[in-house]
Design a protein around this motif. Sequence first.
Motif, short mmCIF file in Angstrom:
data_model
loop_
_atom_site.label_atom_id
_atom_site.label_comp_id
_atom_site.label_asym_id
_atom_site.label_seq_id
_atom_site.Cartn_x
_atom_site.Cartn_y
_atom_site.Cartn_z
N VAL A 131 0.84 -1.21 0.00
CA VAL A 131 0.00 0.00 0.00
C VAL A 131 0.87 1.26 0.00
N GLY A 132 2.16 1.08 -0.19
CA GLY A 132 3.08 2.21 -0.35
C GLY A 132 3.43 2.92 0.94
N LEU A 133 3.32 2.20 2.06
CA LEU A 133 3.64 2.85 3.33
C LEU A 133 4.68 2.06 4.13
N GLY A 134 5.56 1.39 3.40
CA GLY A 134 6.59 0.59 4.04
C GLY A 134 7.50 1.37 4.95
N ASP A 135 7.56 2.66 4.71
CA ASP A 135 8.44 3.50 5.54
C ASP A 135 7.70 4.18 6.69
N ARG A 136 6.40 3.85 6.87
CA ARG A 136 5.63 4.52 7.93
C ARG A 136 5.12 3.53 8.98
N LEU A 137 5.88 2.45 9.15
CA LEU A 137 5.42 1.41 10.08
C LEU A 137 5.24 1.94 11.50
N SER A 138 6.11 2.85 11.90
CA SER A 138 6.09 3.30 13.29
C SER A 138 5.22 4.53 13.52
N SER A 139 4.56 4.98 12.45
CA SER A 139 3.75 6.19 12.62
C SER A 139 2.39 5.84 13.21
N ARG A 140 1.96 6.69 14.11
CA ARG A 140 0.61 6.51 14.65
C ARG A 140 -0.38 7.16 13.68
N PRO A 141 -1.65 6.73 13.70
CA PRO A 141 -2.63 7.26 12.74
C PRO A 141 -2.69 8.79 12.72
N GLY A 142 -2.55 9.40 13.89
CA GLY A 142 -2.63 10.85 13.96
C GLY A 142 -1.55 11.56 13.15
N LYS A 143 -0.48 10.83 12.84
CA LYS A 143 0.63 11.42 12.07
C LYS A 143 0.50 11.13 10.57
N LEU A 144 -0.58 10.43 10.20
CA LEU A 144 -0.76 10.07 8.79
C LEU A 144 -1.91 10.88 8.19
N SER A 145 -1.82 11.12 6.89
CA SER A 145 -2.93 11.82 6.22
C SER A 145 -4.12 10.87 6.10
N GLY A 146 -5.28 11.41 5.71
CA GLY A 146 -6.47 10.58 5.56
C GLY A 146 -6.25 9.45 4.58
N GLY A 147 -5.61 9.77 3.45
CA GLY A 147 -5.35 8.75 2.43
C GLY A 147 -4.42 7.67 2.96
N GLN A 148 -3.42 8.11 3.69
CA GLN A 148 -2.47 7.13 4.25
C GLN A 148 -3.16 6.23 5.28
N GLN A 149 -4.01 6.86 6.09
CA GLN A 149 -4.73 6.06 7.09
C GLN A 149 -5.62 5.02 6.41
N GLN A 150 -6.27 5.43 5.31
CA GLN A 150 -7.15 4.48 4.65
C GLN A 150 -6.34 3.36 4.01
N ARG A 151 -5.13 3.67 3.58
CA ARG A 151 -4.29 2.61 3.01
C ARG A 151 -3.85 1.62 4.10
N VAL A 152 -3.56 2.17 5.30
CA VAL A 152 -3.25 1.28 6.43
C VAL A 152 -4.48 0.41 6.73
N ALA A 153 -5.67 1.04 6.65
CA ALA A 153 -6.90 0.28 6.91
C ALA A 153 -7.07 -0.86 5.90
N VAL A 154 -6.67 -0.59 4.65
CA VAL A 154 -6.74 -1.65 3.64
C VAL A 154 -5.75 -2.76 3.99
N ALA A 155 -4.56 -2.36 4.40
CA ALA A 155 -3.55 -3.37 4.80
C ALA A 155 -4.07 -4.19 5.96
N ARG A 156 -4.73 -3.50 6.92
CA ARG A 156 -5.30 -4.22 8.07
C ARG A 156 -6.37 -5.20 7.60
N ALA A 157 -7.21 -4.76 6.67
CA ALA A 157 -8.30 -5.63 6.20
C ALA A 157 -7.74 -6.86 5.48
N LEU A 158 -6.59 -6.68 4.83
CA LEU A 158 -5.98 -7.80 4.09
C LEU A 158 -5.17 -8.73 4.98
N ALA A 159 -4.86 -8.24 6.18
CA ALA A 159 -3.88 -8.93 7.02
C ALA A 159 -4.23 -10.39 7.26
#
Lengths: 233, 409
Positions: A131-159
């Motif tokens: 999802v293109g966020l391999g470099d943001r593993l340690s970021s908390r959601p509050g530090k991510l943009s809306g789009g980035q958060q939704q991409r993490v959510a997709v990664a979570r859904a696929l996990a």
Amino acid sequence: MNVIEIKNLHKTYNTSQVAVKAVNGIDLSISKGEFTAVVGPSGSGKTTFLNMVGGLDRPTSGEVFVDGVNIWELSSRKLIDFRLRNIGFVFQSYNLIPVFTAKENVEFIMQMQGWDAKKRFERTKKLMDEVGLGDRLSSRPGKLSGGQQQRVAVARALASKPKFILADEPTANLDSHSTENLLDIMERLNMEEEITFIFSTHDPRVMKKARRIVTIEDGKILSDERKEAEVAH
Amino acid sequence: MSAMQTNFKLAWRNLWRNKKRTLITLASIFFGVLIATVMSSMQEGSYTSMIQNIVKFYSGYIQIQHEDYWDNKTINNTFEPVDSIFETVESNELITNYAPRLESFALASSEALTRGSAVIGIDPEKENEITGLGKWVVEGEYLRADVDHVLVGSELAKYLELGVGDTLVLLSQGYHGVSAAGKYAISGLLRFPNPEMNKQSVYIPIRTAQQLYGAPNRLTSLALMVEDQYDLEKAIEGLRQKVGRPYVAMTWEEMHPELLQMVEADRAGAVVMKAILYILIGFGIFGTILMMVAERIREMGVMVAVGMQKTTLAMLLFIETILIGFMGVLAGFAGSVPVIAYYFNNPIKLTGDAAATMEEMGIEPYMYFSWMPSVFYNQVITIFVITAIIALYPIISALRLKVHMALHA
């Protein structure tokens, strides 16, 4: 092969004055690898429909089979466990756990499934790279943009390697760039890994990407169109 | 990392999502625990001091008596101790000292005046070790076991117009009705904090008392001391197993029920105060938990939607609630331990009327503090119970969660 079989699904909300039929007899089958958008105006019943398909809201009547299992015959505990192992969710408001890092949010599902730490990390890293966020593993959601958060959510859904992913208005809070980016990622995952996606959406960009569009109005299916079919015509 | 560790991590981080609110809640628990701990320590210290003063001064922690003596305190209900009694007492490691006594009444007379008195036959050396009787001698000398002298309360001596070196006549009825009469030189005068004792007391070597009452080798009691009053239960248990009829072993609690009742009544009063304090703290914690749950309904819905069992979610919320209480208790102890440590080593000296009243009761006019474990663990238990009760709210909220509604909260 159908991943989801929905038979005569009804949902009626009893308010103090009237009974509201939010879903009124839906029959639908969704095959493995489909990229389906459920569309319709506000109040048409699409969110209620998706909630019942996802095992979140009990139908008044009707059946939902996922891989042959009638999910509404499962006990409450077994249904939660079924969701954990078979269904991925992407929500409109991302809904990541704010005190967890991106990595922990993705790992959380696998941990509940009992994966060991090494495998969890490897899969999390792979998904976050996808999802293109391999470099943001340690970021908390509050530090991510809306789009980035939704991409993490997709990664979570696929996990958990689910049988299908339900996404309720996944792009509603995203700008156009983030929407395009997210849709590209989901489309790629759908194509490459044959993951079944079902969206509810108003967004024409999502509808454009979807290969099947189910339109609901007044709790009933108004139309069910497959784009390949259109192309064939 | 195990699921439980993750739950702890999640609970810990959740607590600090709203730092100010958590710190305010912790502060309320901190002050509550601080006040309750210091108050309990002061109370227990005072009770211990009072009990020690009274018990050491009058009865000892345990007495071995004839089984009929306590209900009918006459010279006829004395006992002749057999060697096994002393062996039992001396072999009990928890008993640090013992003193034989023969107590009765007599008319104490001088040439022209007479007054009723309490005659206490003692082993001067052992009695001094246990009760520190010698420190109350204000004039003359303390008793010697081999000399038939007496110590007389200062007010009694004053009434009888007698002084050190004068002769005191004792007249009474001895064992099984024999006449008991004797005259004894006064070796010293005693002034106790308790005025009643000054008006009545006559101390006499036990052998002399046994001769006076015609009761050779007989005792009314064998007073026993333990190192720590909290060893009392163990000590008495051992004694009761070995001391059979016609002897009986009694604790100070049985001999001074009024003292025990006073302590219990005072404790009950403090419990009410602490209960009010903890109820206020409880509402503070509840307010925080209420907010924590209300603002996280959607998040809870997401967790259950993606596969977290409701029982696991309930456990997570339970851990958060208990963690708040636990941290508050630790902070409270961090504040109270130095205070208690200081006052334990430097008891507060009382002055004025309070001091005078205590001195009259034979109690040192100091406010002592206690290190009793219960001072601390009672607060832990109380906070745990409060937080466990409060935790029912998030637990019930989690178990009754409607996922689809929570997701749209």
